[in-house]
Structures are given as structure tokens and as C-alpha cells.
Design a protein around this motif. Structure first.
Motif, short mmCIF file in Angstrom:
data_model
loop_
_atom_site.label_atom_id
_atom_site.label_comp_id
_atom_site.label_asym_id
_atom_site.label_seq_id
_atom_site.Cartn_x
_atom_site.Cartn_y
_atom_site.Cartn_z
N GLN A 1 11.30 -3.02 1.54
CA GLN A 1 9.93 -2.66 2.51
C GLN A 1 10.50 -2.53 3.99
N ARG A 2 11.51 -3.16 4.43
CA ARG A 2 12.24 -3.02 5.68
C ARG A 2 12.81 -2.00 5.76
N ARG A 3 13.61 -1.67 5.09
CA ARG A 3 14.39 -0.35 4.76
C ARG A 3 13.59 0.96 4.87
N GLY B 1 0.07 -6.58 -0.43
CA GLY B 1 1.26 -7.09 0.34
C GLY B 1 1.23 -8.05 0.94
N GLY B 2 0.15 -8.58 1.75
CA GLY B 2 0.18 -9.57 2.91
C GLY B 2 0.01 -8.94 4.07
N TRP B 3 -0.39 -9.45 5.11
CA TRP B 3 -0.64 -8.97 6.61
C TRP B 3 0.37 -8.41 7.04
N LEU B 4 1.80 -8.89 6.93
CA LEU B 4 2.85 -8.54 7.53
C LEU B 4 3.30 -6.88 6.98
N ALA B 5 3.23 -6.95 5.59
CA ALA B 5 3.45 -5.58 4.90
C ALA B 5 2.43 -4.85 5.38
N TRP B 6 1.25 -5.21 5.49
CA TRP B 6 0.14 -4.11 5.82
C TRP B 6 0.35 -3.66 7.37
N HIS B 7 0.75 -4.77 8.47
CA HIS B 7 0.81 -4.20 9.92
C HIS B 7 1.95 -3.14 9.84
N ALA C 1 -8.70 7.19 2.14
CA ALA C 1 -8.82 6.25 0.77
C ALA C 1 -7.56 5.44 0.86
N ALA C 2 -6.78 5.89 1.23
CA ALA C 2 -5.13 4.88 1.26
C ALA C 2 -5.50 3.84 2.40
N ARG C 3 -6.03 4.16 3.28
CA ARG C 3 -6.07 3.17 4.50
C ARG C 3 -6.84 1.96 3.96
N LEU C 4 -8.28 2.31 3.44
CA LEU C 4 -9.26 1.53 3.03
C LEU C 4 -8.34 0.69 1.74
N GLY C 5 -7.57 1.42 0.86
CA GLY C 5 -7.01 0.77 -0.52
C GLY C 5 -5.93 -0.26 -0.06
N TRP C 6 -5.00 0.03 1.06
CA TRP C 6 -4.29 -0.88 1.51
C TRP C 6 -4.97 -2.43 2.33
N LEU C 7 -5.98 -1.96 2.98
CA LEU C 7 -6.69 -3.16 3.43
C LEU C 7 -7.41 -4.10 2.57
N PHE C 8 -8.02 -3.47 1.69
CA PHE C 8 -9.02 -4.35 0.72
C PHE C 8 -8.32 -4.30 -0.72
N GLY C 9 -6.96 -4.13 -0.67
CA GLY C 9 -6.15 -4.70 -1.84
C GLY C 9 -6.36 -3.91 -3.32
N LEU C 10 -6.30 -2.56 -2.90
CA LEU C 10 -6.55 -1.60 -4.23
C LEU C 10 -5.33 -1.69 -4.99
N PRO C 11 -5.66 -1.79 -6.32
CA PRO C 11 -4.29 -1.81 -7.19
C PRO C 11 -3.35 -1.01 -6.88
N LEU C 12 -1.99 -1.37 -7.09
CA LEU C 12 -0.95 -0.63 -6.60
C LEU C 12 -0.82 0.80 -7.51
N ALA C 13 -1.32 0.71 -8.69
CA ALA C 13 -1.27 1.84 -9.47
C ALA C 13 -2.20 3.17 -8.90
N ALA C 14 -3.25 2.64 -8.27
CA ALA C 14 -3.93 3.75 -7.53
C ALA C 14 -3.67 3.87 -5.96
N LEU C 15 -3.31 2.84 -5.44
CA LEU C 15 -2.89 2.91 -3.86
C LEU C 15 -1.74 3.75 -3.62
N PRO D 1 -5.92 -5.38 16.85
CA PRO D 1 -6.71 -6.87 16.95
C PRO D 1 -6.74 -7.50 15.59
N LEU D 2 -6.81 -6.67 14.63
CA LEU D 2 -7.22 -7.33 13.32
C LEU D 2 -5.88 -8.28 12.89
N TRP D 3 -4.74 -7.51 13.04
CA TRP D 3 -3.46 -8.07 12.71
C TRP D 3 -3.27 -9.40 13.72
N VAL D 4 -3.67 -9.37 15.07
CA VAL D 4 -3.45 -10.26 15.72
C VAL D 4 -4.35 -11.75 15.32
N LEU D 5 -5.57 -11.48 14.73
CA LEU D 5 -6.19 -12.44 14.05
C LEU D 5 -5.62 -13.03 12.89
#
Length: 396
Positions: free
Chosen positions: A173-175, A53-59, A103-117, A36-40
Motif C-alpha cells: 500500500q505504501r509503495r 482497510g482502516g482509517w490510515l489506508a483510507w486517508h 461510487a468508489a469514494r462511498l465504497g471506500w468510506l463505508f466498507g464495500l466488499p473488495l470484490a466490488a470496490l 476533518p473526518l480523518w482528524v476525528l
């Protein structure tokens, strides 16, 4: 098998006694919210909020490397105790592994810096592969070594995707995500080929099990792994007629296995028809990709969602419904409403694959409704089982 110290096991809070508990719980709730979050987000209703990475990358990352791999972890780290006769992951080590995943899920969703994510995200899969390797090696379980190989390759696919994220390269990313999806399909074929005929025989009270054709199982594993490798190498992102025979061969092999497993009695047992239907979706998805590569379909998206919703998620829901019952000491009888959940998920797959190309808005909302209701019913009926002790008083 008496593989654990009973007193010590019972002193652990129920949620941390076996891996299926936290991972099935967290993954199902996460999937219930994520779609539902992705559809919103897709419909522009979340404003300026952007995950890493944006919503498409996240999804596309999270439904595979977040949701599906958590279910894989819960299933394998629970099953390995039965396979090896040795204690599975529990207590504090299990808490740490689940904490890394969360932690990784929350990091992706809330934009954790990539060095930590990136270390968090990769660390989960590498730790899972390491734990499985240690347990299987200690018991010399050579039959299951391919599972460790697939998990390691899955971590490699995630690394490929994460490198694309770091470089801002959508192609990488697609690969990574497509290679990862077909590695999950390889696990589905490997594990499904073992358990679905057995579950069918046992569930219907048949005396003679369908004996596997080892050559076919090996060929399907090799063919699916080849597809994953080709995607990782960047081959197949565009329609290529030369790839159509490979996808057609894999679809034919899975259809042949399904025909050998089939028993008309499955239609009276939701715990069985749901497993067979998930594997049929794998045939549909692979055949669809064969037709796309042959230039007979305009888009690969319907086939891809047949793989992700119908096959992968369908098998996940069917398996976690069964595994949760068995490992909490309950009879293998679905609680009220759960058969509807299995039907709703499959109807959501039908909507996304067959309705969406004709009526996009209607198809999308039908798909997300079926998905959400299915996961909500699972959560309603199974969360209490996952957080409470086994009903028979045993550890686990």
C-alpha cells in the motif's frame, strides 16, 4: 473553435456540460469533509466505524486517488477540448464517469466488499486514461501522449495499492501511494511547466514569454518518473543515502525553472503567486526528502506533507480557482475572500510541515483549520459558478 453543436450543448444541464464542473465540485466538497473526518478518526472520536482497510489506508488512498485524481480528470477532460478542437466529455458519458468516481469514494468510506470496490476504483482511472487516449489519438496530439502514459502508470500505482489492501500488506500500500504521489508530481511539472510561465506573462502584461528549456523539462519528467518507479519497486521506503542526489537534482531543477519564471509583479496577483508558491513547495518537499535520505532529517513525514498539502493541494486550489473563472465566462478576477483561501491553505501547509514536528496537537489543528477554511471559501464562492450556465451564454 466551434467544436460542438451549440443547441445540443445548451440542452445539457450546466453541471454536465464540461468535466471541470462535476469533478471540481465533488472533489472540493469531498476534500472539505475528508480531512476533518480523518482528524476525528485519528483522535479516536468515531468509535468502531472503519472504512475499507482502516482509517490510515483510507486517508492516504483517498487524498490521492480520490481527491487529486478527480481534479486531474476535470482539468484534463476540459483542456483536451482546447488542445484537440474536438468535443470533450459531456452529458451522459460524463455522468457515468463521475458516478463511478463517487461510487468508489462511498465504497471506500463505508466498507464495500473488495470484490466490488477494486473494479470501481481502478475503473475510474482506466476510463480516464482511455478517454484521453481516444481524444488525443483522434487529433494526433503527440505532444500530449505522455499524459496518457502518466495516467496509465497512475492506474498501475493504484492497482499496486489495492493489491496490498486485498492482501493485508501495508508495504504494498505504501509503495502504491508513494509511486502515485510522484506521478502526480510528474503531471504537475509537465503541465505547470507549460501554463505557469504563460499565465505569468499574460497576467502581468509582459511582452516576452520565458521560453522553456526542453532539456530541463524532459530531465525533470524523467527524474520524477524514476522516483515513482523506485517507490513502486519498494526502493526508498527507508532512508538510503544513494537516493539523496536524485532528490537533490530534481529539487535543483524545479528551483531553476522557478527562478527563470520569477517576476516580482506576481506578488500583487493572487492567481499568480499561488501557482509559483505551489511549485516552490515542490522544491521544499523534494529537498526535504533529499536531506532525509542523507540522514540529516529524522522523519520524511514533513517533506511528504509539503508535497501533498503545499505543492499538490496548493496547485490544485490555485488552478481550479482560475479554470473555473475562465470556463464559466468570467474575468480572471478572484471573488471576495478567495485570496484568503489561497493564503490559508499555504499557512495550513506551514503548520503541518514546520509546526507539527515541534507541537503536534497545535500544528495538526492549525493545519486542518487552514485546509477547511480554504476549501469552504472555494465552495462558497465557486459552487454557484459550477452549477449555473456560463455568464456569457456560451456552451461549456
Amino acid at each position: 473553435m466551434n467544436v460542438i453543436d451549440r443547441g445540443k450543448a445548451l440542452s445539457i444541464p450546466p453541471i454536465w456540460r464540461l468535466a471541470f464542473r462535476p469533478f471540481f465540485l465533488c472533489a472540493s466538497l469531498y476534500a472539505l469533509v475528508a480531512i476533518p473526518l480523518w482528524v476525528l478518526a485519528w483522535s479516536g472520536q468515531l468509535g468502531d466505524w472503519q472504512p475499507s482497510g482502516g482509517w490510515l489506508a483510507w486517508h492516504r488512498h483517498e487524498m490521492l486517488f480520490g481527491f487529486a485524481t478527480a481534479i486531474v480528470a476535470g482539468f484534463l477532460l476540459t483542456a483536451v477540448q482546447t488542445w484537440t478542437g474536438r468535443p470533450g466529455l459531456s452529458g451522459r458519458p460524463l455522468m457515468v464517469l463521475a458516478g463511478v468516481w463517487l461510487a468508489a469514494r462511498l465504497g471506500w468510506l463505508f466498507g464495500l466488499p473488495l470484490a466490488a470496490l477494486i473494479p470501481l476504483d481502478l475503473g475510474f482511472l482506466l476510463a480516464l486514461a482511455g478517454v484521453m487516449a481516444r481524444l488525443l489519438w483522434a487529433a494526433r496530439q503527440q505532444r500530449n501522449y505522455p499524459i496518457v502514459l502518466v495516467l496509465s502508470l497512475l492506474a498501475g500505482a493504484d492497482a499496486l495499492l489495492l493489491s496490498g489492501l486485498a492482501l493485508g500488506d501495508d508495504d504494498l500500500q505504501r509503495r502504491g501511494v508513494l509511486a502515485g504521489l510522484w506521478l502526480i508530481a510528474a503531471l504537475m511539472g509537465l503541465i505547470g511547466g507549460r501554463v505557469i510561465p504563460f499565465f505569468t506573462q499574460r497576467g502581468l502584461g509582459r511582452l516576452n514569454a520565458v521560453k522553456p528549456w526542453a532539456w530541463l523539462d524532459i530531465a525533470l519528467l524523467a527524474g520524477t518518473a524514476l522516483i515513482a518507479a523506485l517507490y513502486a519497486a519498494g526502493v526508498g521506503l527507508q532512508a538510503q543515502p544513494l537516493l539523496a542526489p536524485l532528490f537533490l537534482a530534481v529539487a535543483t531543477g524545479h528551483l531553476l525553472r522557478l527562478a527563470r519564471w520569477y517576476d516580482r509583479g506576481i506578488w500583487g496577483v493572487p492567481l499568480l503567486w499561488s501557482l509559483h508558491l505551489a511549485m516552490l513547495w515542490l522544491v521544499v518537499a523534494t529537498l526535504g526528502l533529499a536531506l532525509w535520505h542523507a540522514g540529516l532529517l529524522a522523519s520524511f513525514s514533513p517533506a511528504l506533507h509539503g508535497l501533498t498539502i503545499g505543492a499538490m493541494s496548493g496547485l490544485i486550489l490555485a488552478m481550479i480557482a482560475r479554470v473555473t473563472l475562465g470556463h464559466t465566462g468570467r474575468p480572471l478576477q478572484l471573488p471576495a475572500g478567495m485570496a484568503w483561501a489561497l493564503m490559508l491553505l499555504n499557512l495550513g501547509g506551514v503548520a503541518r510541515v514546520f509546526v507539527y514536528p515541534l507541537w503536534p496537537l497545535e500544528g495538526l489543528w492549525l493545519a486542518v483549520t487552514g485546509w477547511s477554511l480554504a476549501l469552504a471559501i472555494y465552495a462558497w464562492r465557486y459552487v454557484p459558478m459550477l452549477v449555473k450556465p456560463r455568464v456569457d451564454g456560451h456552451p461549456g
